[in-house]
Design an enzyme around this catalytic site. Structure first.
Site, PDB file in Angstrom:
ATOM      1  CG  HIS A 129      -1.791  -1.104   1.252  1.00  0.00           C
ATOM      2  ND1 HIS A 129      -2.986  -1.185   0.913  1.00  0.00           N
ATOM      3  CD2 HIS A 129      -1.468  -2.402   1.900  1.00  0.00           C
ATOM      4  CE1 HIS A 129      -3.442  -2.469   1.085  1.00  0.00           C
ATOM      5  NE2 HIS A 129      -2.561  -3.299   1.705  1.00  0.00           N
ATOM      6  CD  GLU A 153      -4.728  -8.248   7.012  1.00  0.00           C
ATOM      7  OE1 GLU A 153      -6.049  -7.397   6.506  1.00  0.00           O
ATOM      8  OE2 GLU A 153      -3.877  -7.565   7.245  1.00  0.00           O
TER       9      GLU A 153
HETATM   10  N1  ADE Z   1      -4.880  -1.066   4.103  1.00  0.00           N
HETATM   11  C1  ADE Z   1      -3.456  -1.000   4.341  1.00  0.00           C
HETATM   12  N2  ADE Z   1      -3.041  -2.028   4.892  1.00  0.00           N
HETATM   13  C2  ADE Z   1      -3.992  -3.167   4.955  1.00  0.00           C
HETATM   14  C3  ADE Z   1      -4.035  -4.522   5.455  1.00  0.00           C
HETATM   15  N3  ADE Z   1      -3.012  -5.123   5.915  1.00  0.00           N
HETATM   16  N4  ADE Z   1      -5.394  -5.019   5.510  1.00  0.00           N
HETATM   17  C4  ADE Z   1      -6.412  -4.385   5.160  1.00  0.00           C
HETATM   18  N5  ADE Z   1      -6.412  -2.976   4.762  1.00  0.00           N
HETATM   19  C5  ADE Z   1      -4.981  -2.495   4.780  1.00  0.00           C
HETATM   20 ZN    ZN Z   2      -2.602  -5.160   2.526  1.00  0.00          ZN
END
Ligand code: ADE
Ligand code: ZN
Length: 331
Positions: free
Chosen positions: A16, A197
């Protein structure tokens, strides 16, 4: 092992840009834009980077991004990341940006897209890194907002390789974005989504069956469901795994318990990525070094992870083959 890792040519598929915002640059841009930030030094900012979960992190991440206002800010952010990636022998990147984080504050889409794009074009010449850009929708916002963002992106569609889905996962399942992902596919874009995640394996199934994604971001919790693992292996989908992120966001307690070795042993095409390196303590090289120190990974495993990063990219088959041959030649 660290020398071996340094020599491996790599692609980074899960980064990101807003998460590569180092505190020193944050201070410099805040000063330039005459924006107040509630910290006195870069050290104080870093000391605040302790997170119990994804939401803890996201709150600070969005606050940091709020100092980005001008095209030059997005240029500087992107250039700084490419320069750092080049030092880790990264040859190709597929990076996310979150337009809604900026447009919702009144920054025009064009300002964001132009700054990032100019840095990626210049970065290819200066650092020899090729790049693809992924427009990521914020899943805590309604699907209508994602549609409005896709509409704003229309004049620039040739700059984007894919759309993604990020932000707070639990409570915002992939199916919430079924229509906007179908529209993005119709517009010729590839599809990726953060799934598994923090969210359950059902979210990964939904990302596959409802969104019809081309690549899975994270995907850790897929391992809880053997049928899902079988499906991902059968479809040959890539997982963009982020070890230091998983550690810092308490997805794993200890890197010794990180699932990436298990993923490889199960036949999953796992890759190593840094996610938000300014917040999680390391870029892609540091992520490789951390898992190599914590897990019984062989050199062949590390070579596979590097080759997977190109195989799982959105480069052409010829480009992938050339990079994978370079991985073999390098070691
Ligand atoms: N935005 C930036 N990093 C992120 C992550 N690890 N999971 C979800 N959204 C994100
Ligand atoms: Zn991410």
């Amino acid at each position: 092992m660290d020398q071996f890792i340094a020599k491996l040519p790599k692609a980074e598929l899960h980064l990101h840009l807003e998460g590569s915002f180092e505190p020193e640059l944050m201070f410099a841009i805040a000063r330039r834009n005459k924006v107040e930030i509630p910290y006195r030094s870069a050290e104080e900012v870093r000391a605040a980077y302790r997170f119990a979960n994804l939401q803890d992190f996201l709150d600070i991440y969005y606050a940091g991004a709020s100092v980005l206002l001008a095209e030059e800010d997005f240029f500087d952010l992107t250039r700084a990341y490419l320069k750092r990636a080049a030092a880790d022998n990264v040859r190709h990147v597929e990076v996310f940006f979150d337009p809604q984080t900026h447009t919702d504050r009144g920054v025009p889409f064009k300002t964001v897209a132009d700054g990032i794009w100019r840095a990626l074009c210049e970065g290819e010449k200066e650092f020899g890194i090729t790049a693809k850009l992924i427009l990521s929708f914020l899943r805590h916002l309604p699907e209508e907002s994602a549609f409005a963002t896709l509409k704003q992106a229309e004049p620039y569609l040739d700059r984007f390789a894919a759309v993604g889905l990020d932000s707070s996962e639990v409570g915002h399942p992939p199916a919430k974005f079924a229509r906007v992902f179908a529209a993005a596919r119709e517009a010729g874009l590839k599809l990726v989504a953060h799934a598994g995640e923090e969210g359950p394996p059902e979210y990964v199934w939904e990302a596959l069956d409802v969104l019809k994604i081309d690549r899975i971001d994270h995907g850790n919790r897929s391992l809880e469901d053997p049928r899902l693992v079988e499906r991902i292996v059968k479809d040959g989908l890539t997982l963009t795994v982020c070890p230091l992120s998983n550690l810092k966001l308490c997805v794993v307690k200890d890197l010794k318990q990180h699932p990436i070795k298990r993923m490889l042993d199960l036949g999953l095409r796992a890759t190593v990525n840094s996610d938000d390196p300014a917040f999680f303590g390391g870029y892609v090289g540091a992520n490789f070094e951390a898992i190599a120190a914590a897990l019984p990974l062989t050199r062949e495993d590390l070579r596979t992870l590097a080759a997977n990063s190109f195989a799982g990219s959105f480069l052409s088959d010829a480009e992938k083959s050339a990079h994978i041959a370079a991985v073999r030649a390098a070691v």
